[in-house]
Enzyme design. Structure first.
Site, PDB file in Angstrom:
ATOM      1  N   GLY A 158       0.767  -1.233   0.000  1.00  0.00           N
ATOM      2  CA  GLY A 158       0.000   0.000   0.000  1.00  0.00           C
ATOM      3  C   GLY A 158       0.798   1.283   0.000  1.00  0.00           C
ATOM      4  CD  GLU A 200       1.257  -9.127   1.658  1.00  0.00           C
ATOM      5  OE1 GLU A 200       0.283  -8.428   1.305  1.00  0.00           O
ATOM      6  OE2 GLU A 200       1.124 -10.213   2.225  1.00  0.00           O
ATOM      7  CB  CYS A 238     -16.423   2.511 -29.347  1.00  0.00           C
ATOM      8  SG  CYS A 238     -15.593   2.568 -30.928  1.00  0.00           S
TER       9      CYS A 238
END
Ligand SMILES: *Cc1c(COP(=O)(O)O)cnc(C)c1O
Length: 440
Positions: free
Chosen positions: A258, A292, A360
């Protein structure tokens, strides 16, 4: 001593010493390689990564954590290219995986089981079997039911599963988008804080399960220390309760990822202060600390190179239409994410425009209402901070082949993923054996 008068202290570094993305008269470089050259040789759109920038980020985090018994487990989902995984393995990291596919990649990149932690809220039995066979270091388990299933799978295989319980520490984090918050009350991630002790008790009694740690992951792109400190304090409290209730000793504390990087100028985490804060909190705890990081290691080590196809005006607005779209880089439309965009060759004149892709969908944009170089058809743009959650989120929507990935290392570069072909688009489709008419 030994200072040369020819190289004043604030001189720009020589080309060969440049790390990451910087500008010279040749335009933007990645390390020592002009992006223009990569675009010419590899085409656009194209992802370009700096190996040295990844090494630098890894070094910074390692330096900040040197006072702790720890290991970095790179979060594979941020950028799962095998060449990037190998580079990170060579630096000494382990990995954090969230699927069987990521396990396959990690093993293919040379990681072994003890380097791997397996996270994720919805592991299948097949994925559990694969991870047990690989003897992963630990499973981050996210519910009591998952713990029972893991126990049954391990028992069936005559295997043994090491488990950390992923706790939802119920801390609110302030991230740029609510999709990247994971540690608040009532979210799908983790075991609710007040149920963890009961789940731990159940786990201690389950066959083929060894409870060895606690885990949290409170969100992504977090630039403050408070959510980590609050979460860790809650985990340490639980650890005491679990150890005395179960008469066990927990050895691991996985604090998730994080850590924020700068997309604009000031939203990065202060990694030195982060290291100090968690070392103060955990240094004397006799726990092995796992982190992590994903984005922190690779986010700013990559750009998406794209060429301007067209300019037009509509409804009083300026549009820059590029050959990269939301299928190549989803973050702007999915998270409303900000990516800095600049011309590879200096333009010197600015404008305000929406930078949009060929897909699109009205949601297909790279930037809205952006002060940007006044580029024209065929100019090259670099979309910064595209190293994490860029290529990995690319799709074939609108039947657009996914772009290539290029890894620069100092003055050399190599294609680490080829551009997909039209044949690749239909390869897995069963009607694909019938070739279009006229082709043998
Ligand atoms: C996504 C994720 C990470 C990495 O997050 P970053 O913000 O990229 O550091 C780490 N751990 C878990 C469990 C994740 O899901």
């Amino acid at each position: 001593m030994g200072k040369s008068v020819l190289t004043p202290k604030n001189a720009a570094p020589a080309r060969a010493e440049r790390i990451g993305f910087s500008r010279t008269v040749e335009g933007l470089l990645c390390d020592a390689v002009p992006l223009e050259r990569i675009a010419t040789e590899c085409g656009t759109p194209c992802y370009v990564y700096s190996a040295n920038q990844i090494r630098t980020q890894y070094g910074k985090l390692e330096e900040a954590l040197r006072g702790l018994d720890h290991r970095l487990h790179y979060s594979v989902k941020a950028n799962s290219n095998l060449a990037i995984l190998r580079l990170i393995r060579e630096l000494g990291a382990g990995v954090d995986i969230v699927s069987g596919g990521e396990l396959y990649r990690a093993l293919a990149a040379g990681f072994s089981g003890e380097d791997i932690v397996f996270s994720g809220v919805g592991k299948t039995e097949r994925e559990m079997e694969e991870a047990l066979r690989a003897r992963v270091l630990l499973f981050n388990v996210e519910s009591e039911q998952e713990l029972h299933v893991l126990s049954a799978v391990a028992k069936r295989m005559g295997a043994h599963a090491s488990v950390a319980l992923r706790v939802n520490p119920e801390v609110m984090v302030d991230t740029p988008h609510h999709y990247t918050r994971t540690g608040g009350k009532g979210m799908k991630f983790g075991i609710p804080f007040d149920e963890v002790l009961a789940v731990a008790r159940a786990g201690v009694d389950l066959p083929n399960i060894e409870l060895i740690g606690l885990d949290m992951h409170v969100g992504s792109q977090i630039s403050q220390l408070a959510p980590y400190e609050a979460g860790l304090q809650r985990l340490l409290h639980l650890r005491g309760e679990i150890e005395s209730a179960g008469n066990i000793r927990l050895r691991y504390l996985d604090m998730g990822g994080g850590l924020a990087v700068a997309y604009e100028l000031d939203d990065a985490i202060d990694v030195g202060a982060f290291g100090k804060a968690i070392t103060d909190l955990l240094g004397s705890q006799r726990l092995r600390i796992l982190l992590e990081p994903g984005r922190f290691l690779v986010g700013n080590a990559g750009v998406l190179l794209t060429r301007v196809l067209y300019r037009k005006r509509s409804g009083g607005k300026n549009f820059i239409i590029t050959d990269a779209g939301m299928n190549d880089l989803l973050r702007p439309s999915h998270y409303n994410a900000y990516h800095r965009i600049e011309a590879v060759k200096q333009i010197g004149v600015g404008t305000v425009a929406d930078v949009v892709g060929p897909v699109c969908e009205s949601g297909d944009f790279l930037a809205l209402d952006r002060q940007i170089d006044d580029v024209v058809r065929d100019d090259l743009l670099a979309v910064h901070s595209a190293g994490a959650y860029g290529f990995v989120m690319a799709s074939n929507y609108n039947s657009r082949p996914r772009p290539p990935e290029v890894l620069v290392d100092g003055s050399t570069f190599q294609v680490i993923t080829q551009r997909e072909s039209y044949e690749d688009l239909v390869r897995a489709e069963l009607a694909a054996e019938r070739q279009p008419k006229g082709k043998k």
